[in-house]
Write a protein that holds these residues in place. Structure first.
Motif, PDB file in Angstrom:
ATOM      1  N   ARG A 171       0.830  -1.207   0.000  1.00  0.00           N
ATOM      2  CA  ARG A 171       0.000   0.000   0.000  1.00  0.00           C
ATOM      3  C   ARG A 171       0.866   1.259   0.000  1.00  0.00           C
ATOM      4  O   ARG A 171       0.544   2.238  -0.684  1.00  0.00           O
ATOM      5  CB  ARG A 171      -0.939  -0.006   1.207  1.00  0.00           C
ATOM      6  N   VAL A 175       0.644   4.117  -2.910  1.00  0.00           N
ATOM      7  CA  VAL A 175       0.305   5.513  -2.610  1.00  0.00           C
ATOM      8  C   VAL A 175       1.460   6.437  -2.972  1.00  0.00           C
ATOM      9  O   VAL A 175       1.248   7.514  -3.539  1.00  0.00           O
ATOM     10  CB  VAL A 175      -0.069   5.653  -1.118  1.00  0.00           C
ATOM     11  N   LEU A 178       1.572   6.943  -6.820  1.00  0.00           N
ATOM     12  CA  LEU A 178       0.511   7.817  -7.315  1.00  0.00           C
ATOM     13  C   LEU A 178       0.766   9.279  -6.952  1.00  0.00           C
ATOM     14  O   LEU A 178       0.517  10.185  -7.751  1.00  0.00           O
ATOM     15  CB  LEU A 178      -0.839   7.385  -6.754  1.00  0.00           C
ATOM     16  N   ASN A 179       1.278   9.520  -5.742  1.00  0.00           N
ATOM     17  CA  ASN A 179       1.490  10.897  -5.295  1.00  0.00           C
ATOM     18  C   ASN A 179       2.651  11.580  -5.999  1.00  0.00           C
ATOM     19  O   ASN A 179       2.707  12.816  -6.044  1.00  0.00           O
ATOM     20  CB  ASN A 179       1.721  10.927  -3.785  1.00  0.00           C
ATOM     21  N   ARG A 183       1.093  14.616 -13.386  1.00  0.00           N
ATOM     22  CA  ARG A 183      -0.152  14.467 -14.138  1.00  0.00           C
ATOM     23  C   ARG A 183      -0.131  15.256 -15.449  1.00  0.00           C
ATOM     24  O   ARG A 183      -1.020  15.102 -16.282  1.00  0.00           O
ATOM     25  CB  ARG A 183      -1.330  14.923 -13.275  1.00  0.00           C
ATOM     26  N   HIS A 192      -1.078   6.516 -14.272  1.00  0.00           N
ATOM     27  CA  HIS A 192      -1.820   6.841 -13.055  1.00  0.00           C
ATOM     28  C   HIS A 192      -3.238   6.263 -13.141  1.00  0.00           C
ATOM     29  O   HIS A 192      -3.749   5.672 -12.169  1.00  0.00           O
ATOM     30  CB  HIS A 192      -1.865   8.368 -12.887  1.00  0.00           C
ATOM     31  N   PHE A 193      -3.877   6.416 -14.290  1.00  0.00           N
ATOM     32  CA  PHE A 193      -5.227   5.869 -14.506  1.00  0.00           C
ATOM     33  C   PHE A 193      -5.218   4.352 -14.348  1.00  0.00           C
ATOM     34  O   PHE A 193      -6.090   3.769 -13.693  1.00  0.00           O
ATOM     35  CB  PHE A 193      -5.728   6.272 -15.887  1.00  0.00           C
ATOM     36  N   ARG A 196      -4.553   3.298 -10.607  1.00  0.00           N
ATOM     37  CA  ARG A 196      -5.703   3.585  -9.738  1.00  0.00           C
ATOM     38  C   ARG A 196      -6.791   2.528  -9.913  1.00  0.00           C
ATOM     39  O   ARG A 196      -7.375   2.062  -8.930  1.00  0.00           O
ATOM     40  CB  ARG A 196      -6.282   4.968 -10.052  1.00  0.00           C
ATOM     41  N   ARG A 197      -7.075   2.176 -11.155  1.00  0.00           N
ATOM     42  CA  ARG A 197      -8.113   1.157 -11.385  1.00  0.00           C
ATOM     43  C   ARG A 197      -7.660  -0.191 -10.840  1.00  0.00           C
ATOM     44  O   ARG A 197      -8.437  -0.922 -10.225  1.00  0.00           O
ATOM     45  CB  ARG A 197      -8.433   1.050 -12.878  1.00  0.00           C
ATOM     46  N   GLY A 199      -5.472  -0.712  -8.447  1.00  0.00           N
ATOM     47  CA  GLY A 199      -5.432  -0.644  -6.990  1.00  0.00           C
ATOM     48  C   GLY A 199      -6.816  -0.720  -6.370  1.00  0.00           C
ATOM     49  O   GLY A 199      -7.006  -1.347  -5.322  1.00  0.00           O
ATOM     50  N   ALA A 200      -7.808  -0.080  -7.006  1.00  0.00           N
ATOM     51  CA  ALA A 200      -9.174  -0.114  -6.473  1.00  0.00           C
ATOM     52  C   ALA A 200      -9.734  -1.531  -6.485  1.00  0.00           C
ATOM     53  O   ALA A 200     -10.365  -1.977  -5.518  1.00  0.00           O
ATOM     54  CB  ALA A 200     -10.071   0.816  -7.284  1.00  0.00           C
TER      55      ALA A 200
END
Length: 559
Positions: A171, A175, A178-179, A183, A192-193, A196-197, A199-200
């Motif tokens: 995790r 994180v 991504l941070n 962008r 990033h897209f 995120r998908r 990871g979700a």
């Protein structure tokens, strides 16, 4: 077989995001190498856009393997010192189908937890730790406490703790990546897209798995000590947590700024819980339902219903009574755990009983502005900082100047009315604190515990006066200090305007109001009041206590 499949599922789920990051980084590097073999010039152009993305992924993966400093906190509970507790833990571990922990630590949190030191990303176990919250020991029954212990020990038997470390690292890496992504970069925005998908989806899957693990641990607790005790324990968790937060925020550190802590903190916590009986009973009957979609625990109502449906009778005999009965000489041990949860500055604090702490904390809170106001009065009148000097300055119409900080630019551009009203509030608080301190020293004000409040002060019943009204009169448009002077005169020291006697004639004033030069007259009460409201040294009654994290300090003293 069920345990093996759950372990494999857990490993696969927590490795999805890191593996995705590694694959993407490898593909980008491989593509750059291939481009270089075809055209170095083209490869350089590609590298300008690819290298930053590879570096972001590389730093994220480094977080995954970077060493994390995670020291074990709490007070060790050694088996030769607390054999009864250790004997119970060993019996519960046997029923839960696991080995007992290597050590037990008592902590200052209203919680219990297990931790396992592992190697090779969770494949090899090194040492197991059990953390038990001091508030749970202090307020739970022994059967309820045993249910909480069994729940935690069951996480060992289900291997839930084996991969907790790598899950946490995964995790963190996710994180962090991504941070740190840019962008504005098209490649990093697309990545990033994707992450995120990915990871979700992983988070949803691990949430379901975590909830199944919690349900399995709940079932183990019920089968060990019975459904009734387990339900009672789970219903008690929220009342203990809520009341403990109130205690830490509003009561424990009431004398902190003055240098004091309670000598027996848990005695005060017990009084607080007794005063909150109705509120805690409501919380016990209706546990809060604030579960979030990604919460690792099922809603408490669902857990209680599932445990109750088992109708388990329990197989472990637990000693009757309170969980404190499992400890030998529990008060020093609980106190040590509490101090371990405070910042190191707590070692310098003196320990006093609750009535003394209420008085010290109350005076400290009320005299927050007193030092500043007395200092201004002394500066404006060229006299010592005393309550008499302050009253004389008010009679002289210096209210606005008394409430102004000459070293601060704040409020200098405000109009006269605004500055006057601000000064009235500041001086009123400072004067009120000075009067309360003076009357407390004279024995006219007595302080007492007032649970669930922080404390209360009571003026001598023979005094038919209202301190707030007298203070308001002294800081009004037309200051009237006569009422305060009369009250202060009644404690045995004059606070009226002095008549000057000496060689001067008529209205001549040979020196400012104050003691005669060389006078041995006793100082009036309130004179020399500490600017910061810190109690005097003779209030200190005990040697300093001990240690880490300082809780918040919200105070609500009665006016």
């Amino acid at each position: 077989m069920k345990l093996l499949s759950r372990t494999v599922s857990w490993v696969l789920l927590i490795s999805v995001v890191p593996v995705t990051m590694l694959v993407v980084a490898a593909v980008l590097v491989g593509f750059g190498i291939y481009a270089f073999t075809q055209s170095p010039v083209t490869a350089v152009k590609i590298a300008i856009g690819v290298v930053p993305t590879v570096l972001v992924l590389g730093r994220g993966l480094w977080v995954l393997f970077k060493k994390i400093d995670n020291p074990v906190h709490g007070v060790p509970v050694r088996e030769h010192e607390q054999p009864e507790l250790w004997a119970l833990v060993r019996r519960l571990a046997e029923v839960a189908g696991t080995a007992p922990p290597d050590d037990i630590h008592l902590i200052a949190d209203a919680n219990a937890a297990v931790l396992e030191d592992t190697r090779l990303l969770g494949l090899v176990s090194r040492r197991r730790h059990l953390f038990v919250g001091a508030p749970l020991v202090a307020e739970m029954g022994s059967a309820q406490f045993a249910a909480v212990l069994t729940h935690e020990l069951a996480h060992y038997s289900n291997r839930d703790t084996r991969f907790a470390g790598i899950a946490y690292r995964s995790r963190r890496a996710f994180v962090h990546t991504l941070n740190t992504m840019n962008r504005d970069d098209y490649l990093q925005r697309a990545l990033h897209f994707l992450l995120r998908r990915c990871g979700a989806l992983t988070l949803r899957a691990t949430t379901k798995l975590s909830r199944r693990q919690e349900s399995a641990a709940d079932e183990a607790a019920a089968r060990a000590v019975g459904s009734v005790a387990t339900v009672a324990a789970f219903r008690e968790l929220a009342p203990i947590a809520e009341s403990w937060n109130v205690f830490l925020n509003n009561h424990l550190t009431v004398g902190w700024t003055a240098g004091y802590l309670p000598a027996d903190a848990f005695a005060g916590y017990r009084k607080l819980r007794a005063s909150l009986h109705d509120e805690l009973a409501e919380l016990r009957a209706n546990p809060p339902e604030d579960a979030e979609p990604y919460d690792t625990h099922p809603p408490m109502s669902e857990r209680i219903a599932a445990i109750d449906a088992l109708r388990a009778l329990g197989t472990v005999r637990v000693p009757a009574g309170n969980a404190l009965g499992l400890l030998r000489d529990p008060v020093p041990l609980l106190d040590a755990a509490l101090l371990d949860g405070l910042v190191p500055e707590a070692r310098t604090k003196r320990r006093v009983d609750w009535p003394t702490l209420v008085r010290i904390g109350g005076i400290t809170a009320l005299t927050e502005n007193t030092g500043r106001v007395l200092a201004n009065a002394a500066r404006l009148t060229a006299r010592p900082p005393s309550l008499r000097t302050l009253l004389d300055a008010l009679d002289a119409g210096l209210l606005t100047e008394l409430g102004t900080d000459p070293a601060s630019p704040v409020g200098r551009s405000d109009g006269p009315r605004v500055r006057h009203e601000r000064a009235r509030l500041i001086v009123g608080k400072g004067l009120f604190g000075a009067v309360v301190r003076t009357l407390t020293e004279a024995g006219m004000i007595r302080w007492r515990e007032s649970w669930p409040g922080v404390g209360a002060m009571r003026l001598d019943e023979g005094r038919q006066v209202s301190l707030p009204e007298l203070v308001d009169a002294a800081v009004s448009e037309r200051p009237d200090t006569a009422g305060l002077r009369a009250l202060l005169d009644s404690v045995g020291q004059p606070h009226g305007r002095q008549r000057h006697r000496g060689t001067a004639t008529g209205d001549e004033n040979p020196r400012p109001d104050g003691h005669a030069q060389g006078s041995q007259a006793p100082r009036p009460f309130g004179e020399g009041l500490p600017a910061d409201g810190v109690p005097r040294r003779d209030d200190r009654v005990d040697p300093p206590g001990g240690p880490h994290r300082q809780p918040g300090r919200d105070r609500a003293w009665p006016s």
